[in-house]
Each structure stands twice: as C-alpha cells, then as structure tokens.
Design a protein around this motif. Structure first.
Motif, short mmCIF file in Angstrom:
data_model
loop_
_atom_site.label_atom_id
_atom_site.label_comp_id
_atom_site.label_asym_id
_atom_site.label_seq_id
_atom_site.Cartn_x
_atom_site.Cartn_y
_atom_site.Cartn_z
N ARG A 127 50.95 32.31 21.09
CA ARG A 127 50.67 30.91 21.85
C ARG A 127 50.09 29.88 21.05
O ARG A 127 50.67 28.89 20.78
CB ARG A 127 49.63 31.24 22.81
CG ARG A 127 49.24 29.89 23.57
CD ARG A 127 50.39 29.79 24.76
NE ARG A 127 50.04 28.69 25.43
CZ ARG A 127 50.93 27.63 25.92
NH1 ARG A 127 52.37 27.61 25.38
NH2 ARG A 127 50.56 26.59 26.73
N VAL A 128 49.23 30.20 19.95
CA VAL A 128 48.89 29.29 18.99
C VAL A 128 50.21 28.76 18.37
O VAL A 128 50.30 27.74 18.04
CB VAL A 128 47.96 29.75 18.25
CG1 VAL A 128 47.55 28.77 17.01
CG2 VAL A 128 46.43 29.83 18.84
N GLY A 136 54.97 19.84 16.08
CA GLY A 136 55.28 19.67 14.71
C GLY A 136 54.38 19.94 13.82
O GLY A 136 54.22 19.38 12.68
N LEU A 137 53.20 20.98 14.30
CA LEU A 137 52.16 21.19 13.22
C LEU A 137 52.31 22.75 12.64
O LEU A 137 51.19 23.22 12.32
CB LEU A 137 50.91 21.17 13.94
CG LEU A 137 50.73 19.66 14.33
CD1 LEU A 137 49.27 19.44 14.69
CD2 LEU A 137 50.63 18.68 13.03
N THR A 138 53.25 23.51 12.83
CA THR A 138 53.67 24.80 12.27
C THR A 138 53.31 24.95 10.84
O THR A 138 52.49 25.76 10.67
CB THR A 138 55.19 25.12 12.57
OG1 THR A 138 55.09 25.25 13.88
CG2 THR A 138 55.19 26.59 11.99
N GLN A 152 49.03 13.05 13.23
CA GLN A 152 49.03 14.44 13.50
C GLN A 152 47.85 14.89 14.45
O GLN A 152 47.88 15.76 15.05
CB GLN A 152 48.91 15.07 12.06
CG GLN A 152 50.33 15.00 11.41
CD GLN A 152 50.11 15.20 9.75
OE1 GLN A 152 49.09 15.12 9.24
NE2 GLN A 152 51.08 16.09 9.42
N LYS A 153 46.49 14.13 14.09
CA LYS A 153 45.54 14.43 14.99
C LYS A 153 45.81 14.22 16.46
O LYS A 153 45.42 14.79 17.43
CB LYS A 153 44.35 13.62 14.43
CG LYS A 153 43.71 13.94 13.04
CD LYS A 153 42.62 13.05 12.71
CE LYS A 153 41.89 13.34 11.30
NZ LYS A 153 40.81 12.36 11.04
N GLN A 154 46.54 13.22 16.68
CA GLN A 154 47.01 12.96 18.06
C GLN A 154 47.86 14.11 18.58
O GLN A 154 47.56 14.44 19.61
CB GLN A 154 47.82 11.56 18.08
CG GLN A 154 47.06 10.36 17.84
CD GLN A 154 46.16 9.53 18.74
OE1 GLN A 154 45.55 10.31 19.62
NE2 GLN A 154 45.99 8.56 18.72
#
Length: 247
Positions: A127-128, A136-138, A152-154
């Motif tokens: 799930r994470v 888009g943070l894989t 990216q924080k958003q």
C-alpha cells in the motif's frame, strides 16, 4: 448521479460579518471542481464547515447516499467518514522518511507511536509503495521528507490523505510555490484522482484552473456568484467586476 456532498442554504456569521450567505453547493462521487473568488469570498470558511471546524448558523450539510448530516459529527468523525483536507502549506513529518510518513498515515487502529516502530510487511508495504507511485515519489521512499522539494512535499501530503481512503479531497491552493513542471504534474495527479474520488480545488491561479479543465464555482460574499466552465464564468460581467477586474 446523486451528490456525494450536498451543502444547502448554509449561512454563518462572525462578529456580525456574514462569511457564508445562504450557500448551496454539491459535488458528485467522482468529480473535479475548482472554487475561485476574491479574498473574503468564503472559500476557506466553506472548507471549515465541511470538515467540522466551523458550525454554521443555519442550513444543512449532507454526505453520501444515506444523507448523513455532517453537522452532527465531530471533525474526527467527518475525517473517518471520508472527507480529507489538504492545507496550502504542506504538513509532513520532516524528520521521518517518505515511507515512514505514509506508514503513519495508513488507515489502521495503530496509534502514532506504535506506527513509528512498525515494520511494514505484505499488504501494508504494498500500500505504501502504491501511494508513493500515485504521487511520483517511488524513488524517494527512503529520503527524509524535509529533504524533498516544495512540490514533492505537497505530493507527499496528498498521498498521506489518500492513505486515509477519503471519498472527498479538499485541496487548498496546490499550485502555490510550485515550479511550472511541478504544476503540470500536479494537474495530471488531480485529474487522475478525480476518476475515483471527488476533488475540490480552491485556487487563485487561473492558468492552473484552466489546465484542470473542470467545472468552476465562483464565490463572492459567501454565495455562489457563477458556475460553469472557466470560459463561461470568466465572461460573466459580475465575475469580471468583483474578481477578475481587480488585478
């Protein structure tokens, strides 16, 4: 299509100032909607009412097929019912990794302290990874959130909201402070999310709203002034007078 959220005849005043004035608004289960309007139009107060932070003086706010009154629920109960809100400034745990932030946000009975020491296996880890991929943070799962760029924080905060499995996302000025490339990715992200969620975006950036290509609601003095496509509302003489003409 029946409405997921139905706000009807809602009014609220603060010290004699009517922030919301007989407001009626609805959004379907899978719909993307932009809300625009001048400062003081009632955009933030509208979100405060839907999330239970502010109680209106009159009107109704109903939720879901069963028409549950959100006005009878606490903020926590409204969140558990499926209403997620993202504020303009990202609020992530900067000393924790992206993966740890998402782990903390997962919808489960674990307390926050237990979650910090919880090692994901199986479905939780999957799930994470799914949530990270969606925003888009894989490639950044092991990075501390404080090291991420503003955009990216958003996106991480959006993923943390999604971890709670909301049906409605209220997103406040997502384009603020973003680069052009980040804005384009955010546009695609919100459009994709609206295929499976209701998404309400409060925004001042007209170029960003145009890229969303969705129905637009214009608020003024706590009421709906105009509604329709961006081209339709920006051609409205009243909208030009009270909002667009100010710049």
């Amino acid at each position: 299509m029946s409405a997921l959220l139905e706000v009807s005849g809602v009014s609220v005043s603060f010290d004699g100032f009517r922030a919301i004035n007989n407001l009626s608004f609805s959004i379907g289960p899978t719909e993307l909607r932009a809300i625009i309007g001048p400062n003081g139009a009632g955009k933030t107060t509208f979100m405060d009412i839907v999330t239970g932070k502010t109680r209106p003086d009159s009107g109704t706010v109903t939720w879901g097929e069963k028409g549950i009154s959100l006005l009878k629920l606490s903020e926590a109960e409204i969140a558990r019912a499926g209403v997620g809100r993202k504020f303009q400034r990202p609020t992530v745990f900067e000393d924790q990794t992206v993966a740890e932030n998402l782990t903390l946000a997962l919808k489960s009975p674990r307390g926050p302290l237990a979650a910090l020491w919880f090692h994901l296996t199986g479905a939780g880890r999957q799930r994470v990874e799914e949530l990270a991929a969606k925003v888009g943070l894989t490639d950044h799962l092991s990075r501390k959130a404080g090291e991420l760029a503003h955009g990216q924080k958003q996106w991480l905060e959006i993923a943390m909201l999604l971890a709670q499995e909301p049906k409605l996302l209220l997103v406040d000025e997502p384009a603020a402070g973003m680069t052009l490339a980040e804005r384009e990715l955010t546009t695609a992200m919100l459009v994709d999310l609206a295929k499976s969620h209701a998404v309400v975006v409060v925004e001042h950036d007209m170029d960003f709203v145009r890229r969303l290509n969705c129905r637009v609601t214009v608020l003024h003095e706590g009421s709906v002034l105009a509604e329709g496509s961006l081209d339709h509302v920006t051609a409205d003489p009243q909208v030009i007078e009270v909002y667009l003409g100010r710049g």
